[in-house]
Scaffold this motif. Structure first.
Motif, PDB file in Angstrom:
ATOM      1  N   GLN A   1       0.784  -1.461  -0.082  1.00 32.10           N
ATOM      2  CA  GLN A   1      -0.059   0.179  -0.352  1.00 32.10           C
ATOM      3  C   GLN A   1       0.550   1.121  -0.303  1.00 32.10           C
ATOM      4  N   LEU A   2       0.664   2.196  -1.002  1.00 28.33           N
ATOM      5  CA  LEU A   2       1.475   3.605  -0.885  1.00 28.33           C
ATOM      6  C   LEU A   2       0.907   3.807   0.570  1.00 28.33           C
ATOM      7  N   GLN A   3       1.910   4.293   0.995  1.00 23.23           N
ATOM      8  CA  GLN A   3       2.084   5.875   2.003  1.00 23.23           C
ATOM      9  C   GLN A   3       2.776   7.124   1.674  1.00 23.23           C
ATOM     10  N   PHE A   4       2.459   8.232   2.800  1.00 20.24           N
ATOM     11  CA  PHE A   4       3.480   9.222   2.008  1.00 20.24           C
ATOM     12  C   PHE A   4       2.648   9.413   3.864  1.00 20.24           C
ATOM     13  N   VAL A   5       3.832  10.139   4.135  1.00 16.28           N
ATOM     14  CA  VAL A   5       4.291  11.030   5.000  1.00 16.28           C
ATOM     15  C   VAL A   5       4.782  12.471   4.697  1.00 16.28           C
ATOM     16  N   GLU A   6       4.197  13.978   4.355  1.00 12.94           N
ATOM     17  CA  GLU A   6       4.567  14.783   4.619  1.00 12.94           C
ATOM     18  C   GLU A   6       5.085  15.596   6.163  1.00 12.94           C
ATOM     19  N   SER A   7       6.008  16.371   5.776  1.00 16.41           N
ATOM     20  CA  SER A   7       6.213  17.189   6.653  1.00 16.41           C
ATOM     21  C   SER A   7       7.076  18.376   6.494  1.00 16.41           C
ATOM     22  N   GLY A   8       7.860  19.480   7.425  1.00 21.27           N
ATOM     23  CA  GLY A   8       8.331  20.438   7.713  1.00 21.27           C
ATOM     24  C   GLY A   8       7.808  22.061   6.666  1.00 21.27           C
ATOM     25  N   GLY A   9       6.555  21.817   7.527  1.00 20.49           N
ATOM     26  CA  GLY A   9       5.145  22.712   6.676  1.00 20.49           C
ATOM     27  C   GLY A   9       5.681  23.650   8.179  1.00 20.49           C
ATOM     28  N   GLY A  10       4.648  24.963   8.130  1.00 20.94           N
ATOM     29  CA  GLY A  10       5.448  25.764   9.464  1.00 20.94           C
ATOM     30  C   GLY A  10       4.768  27.218   9.024  1.00 20.94           C
ATOM     31  N   LEU A  11       4.478  28.568   9.807  1.00 20.67           N
ATOM     32  CA  LEU A  11       4.567  29.847   9.535  1.00 20.67           C
ATOM     33  C   LEU A  11       5.876  29.711   9.234  1.00 20.67           C
ATOM     34  N   VAL A  12       5.280  31.454   7.926  1.00 20.57           N
ATOM     35  CA  VAL A  12       6.708  32.056   7.415  1.00 20.57           C
ATOM     36  C   VAL A  12       6.429  33.113   7.145  1.00 20.57           C
ATOM     37  N   GLN A  13       7.445  34.414   7.147  1.00 24.83           N
ATOM     38  CA  GLN A  13       6.732  35.691   6.801  1.00 24.83           C
ATOM     39  C   GLN A  13       7.486  35.200   5.189  1.00 24.83           C
ATOM     40  N   SER A  98       2.289   7.993 -16.742  1.00 25.00           N
ATOM     41  CA  SER A  98       2.185   8.107 -18.003  1.00 25.00           C
ATOM     42  C   SER A  98       2.990   9.047 -18.805  1.00 25.00           C
ATOM     43  N   GLY A  99       4.526   8.983 -18.042  1.00 25.49           N
ATOM     44  CA  GLY A  99       5.091   9.923 -19.111  1.00 25.49           C
ATOM     45  C   GLY A  99       5.230  11.913 -18.734  1.00 25.49           C
ATOM     46  N   ILE A 100       3.505  11.820 -18.710  1.00 22.28           N
ATOM     47  CA  ILE A 100       2.858  13.668 -19.125  1.00 22.28           C
ATOM     48  C   ILE A 100       3.192  13.817 -17.265  1.00 22.28           C
ATOM     49  N   ALA A 101       3.573  15.009 -17.085  1.00 22.33           N
ATOM     50  CA  ALA A 101       3.942  15.433 -15.488  1.00 22.33           C
ATOM     51  C   ALA A 101       2.598  16.082 -15.624  1.00 22.33           C
ATOM     52  N   GLN A 102       1.997  16.845 -16.545  1.00 25.27           N
ATOM     53  CA  GLN A 102       1.066  17.660 -15.828  1.00 25.27           C
ATOM     54  C   GLN A 102       0.116  16.770 -16.170  1.00 25.27           C
ATOM     55  N   ALA A 103       0.212  15.800 -16.828  1.00 26.41           N
ATOM     56  CA  ALA A 103      -0.793  14.366 -16.062  1.00 26.41           C
ATOM     57  C   ALA A 103      -1.593  14.356 -14.590  1.00 26.41           C
ATOM     58  N   MET A 104      -0.292  14.166 -14.407  1.00 23.25           N
ATOM     59  CA  MET A 104      -0.052  13.156 -12.891  1.00 23.25           C
ATOM     60  C   MET A 104      -0.402  14.419 -12.031  1.00 23.25           C
ATOM     61  N   CYS A 105      -0.741  15.987 -12.819  1.00 27.24           N
ATOM     62  CA  CYS A 105      -0.514  16.796 -11.597  1.00 27.24           C
ATOM     63  C   CYS A 105      -2.338  17.150 -12.153  1.00 27.24           C
ATOM     64  N   SER A 106      -2.345  16.800 -12.144  1.00 28.31           N
ATOM     65  CA  SER A 106      -4.341  16.829 -13.151  1.00 28.31           C
ATOM     66  C   SER A 106      -4.984  16.294 -12.726  1.00 28.31           C
ATOM     67  N   ARG A 107      -4.475  14.807 -11.995  1.00 27.55           N
ATOM     68  CA  ARG A 107      -5.610  14.072 -11.682  1.00 27.55           C
ATOM     69  C   ARG A 107      -5.650  13.592 -10.754  1.00 27.55           C
ATOM     70  N   ASP A 108      -6.224  12.928  -9.957  1.00 24.11           N
ATOM     71  CA  ASP A 108      -7.021  12.680  -8.871  1.00 24.11           C
ATOM     72  C   ASP A 108      -6.218  11.082  -8.510  1.00 24.11           C
ATOM     73  N   HIS A 109      -5.429  10.769  -7.106  1.00 19.74           N
ATOM     74  CA  HIS A 109      -5.045  10.420  -6.919  1.00 19.74           C
ATOM     75  C   HIS A 109      -4.980   9.063  -6.022  1.00 19.74           C
ATOM     76  N   ALA A 110      -4.813   8.025  -6.076  1.00 22.49           N
ATOM     77  CA  ALA A 110      -5.498   7.107  -4.773  1.00 22.49           C
ATOM     78  C   ALA A 110      -5.200   7.083  -3.968  1.00 22.49           C
ATOM     79  N   SER A 111      -4.032   7.481  -3.047  1.00 21.02           N
ATOM     80  CA  SER A 111      -3.186   7.323  -1.642  1.00 21.02           C
ATOM     81  C   SER A 111      -3.047   9.283  -1.709  1.00 21.02           C
ATOM     82  N   TRP A 112      -3.335   9.659  -0.479  1.00 19.19           N
ATOM     83  CA  TRP A 112      -2.542  10.782  -0.143  1.00 19.19           C
ATOM     84  C   TRP A 112      -1.931  10.624   1.937  1.00 19.19           C
ATOM     85  N   GLY A 113      -0.930  10.808   1.615  1.00 18.97           N
ATOM     86  CA  GLY A 113      -0.747  12.064   3.153  1.00 18.97           C
ATOM     87  C   GLY A 113      -1.562  12.352   3.912  1.00 18.97           C
ATOM     88  N   GLN A 114      -1.114  13.066   4.631  1.00 21.31           N
ATOM     89  CA  GLN A 114      -2.372  14.419   6.029  1.00 21.31           C
ATOM     90  C   GLN A 114      -1.812  15.470   5.262  1.00 21.31           C
TER      91      GLN A 114
END
Length: 122
Positions: A1-13, A98-114
């Motif tokens: 199962q694809l799993q993702f853990v994102e980090s590094g966000g915060g408050l910045v000016q 699919s070989g098309i990066a914009q397509a990756m950015c345009s469609r929905d995906h089955a797995s997302w992190g928090q």
């Protein structure tokens, strides 16, 4: 199962920088397309930057300011010259290449992190 853990966000000016990280597990990112997405209140999800075997895609709103990179199974998003309109929850995802990066950015995906929240404010 694809799993993702994102980090590094915060408050910045405004004008500041952040580096987001996305650690993928359960599979190898080799031979997969992947990318960063963001969701701001009242807006639709936006594909910020995506990678495919034939190239990269950056949304016009972040070109020249954001840079995506990858080391092993971790994908990074270096965000410079941040603006208030960059405030959002940032997510990463991977999918069949699919070989098309914009397509990756345009469609929905089955797995997302928090996601990781970025707030750009003075």
């Amino acid at each position: 199962q694809l799993q993702f853990v994102e980090s590094g966000g915060g408050l910045v000016q405004p004008g500041g920088s952040l580096r987001l990280s996305c650690r993928a597990s359960g599979f190898s990112l080799d031979n997969w397309a992947y990318g960063w997405f963001r969701l701001a209140p009242g807006k639709e999800r936006e594909g910020v930057s995506c990678f495919s075997s034939f190239g990269e895609y950056y949304a016009d709103s972040v070109k020249g300011r954001f840079t995506m990179s990858r080391l092993g199974n971790t994908v990074y998003l270096q965000m410079n010259s941040l603006k208030p309109e960059d405030s959002a929850v940032y997510f990463c995802a991977a999918d069949v290449d699919s070989g098309i990066a914009q397509a990756m950015c345009s469609r929905d995906h089955a797995s997302w992190g928090q996601g990781t929240q970025v707030i750009v404010s003075s």
